[in-house]
Design an enzyme around this catalytic site. Structure first.
Site: not given
Length: 115
Positions: A51-54
């Site tokens: 996933w993309h934590p940013e």
């Protein structure tokens, strides 16, 4: 059939994977299938994200991206964790390489609103 991820059951059933990685988080895809979304190695400084934590802090325009205070705290915590792990490495690029690649050397280009 898991197409782009691995189910927790599949990871746990694999002796190689389950002895190397600890499952930290799971997520549910658009078809309500649960997949492993974050793992951390037991004995190595390896953390993997599916996933993309940013995105919570930096991407706007898509309704499925949360921007709650808790979501921002998660993003900040992950960023701090990854930086602390990177600082443990003794590898250092030559200072000129760092200076040459700073964002200040580039002119931003507006690419339009997300979504």
């Amino acid at each position: 059939m898991q197409q782009y991820g691995i189910s927790p059951e599949t990871l746990e059933e694999s002796q190689d994977l389950s002895s190397f990685f600890k499952i930290l988080t799971t997520s549910t895809d658009k078809n309500d299938k649960v997949y492993v979304s974050t793992v951390h190695a037991y004995h190595y400084p390896v953390t993997a994200f599916q996933w993309h934590p940013e995105k919570t802090a930096f991407e706007w325009g898509l309704p499925m991206i949360p921007h709650s205070e808790d979501a921002i705290h998660v993003t900040q915590h992950i960023a701090n964790f990854l930086i602390s792990e990177a600082r443990k490495s003794l590898n250092r690029p030559p200072i000129q390489d760092v200076l040459d690649n700073l964002i200040y050397n580039y002119s931003p280009t507006f690419c339009g609103k997300a979504g």
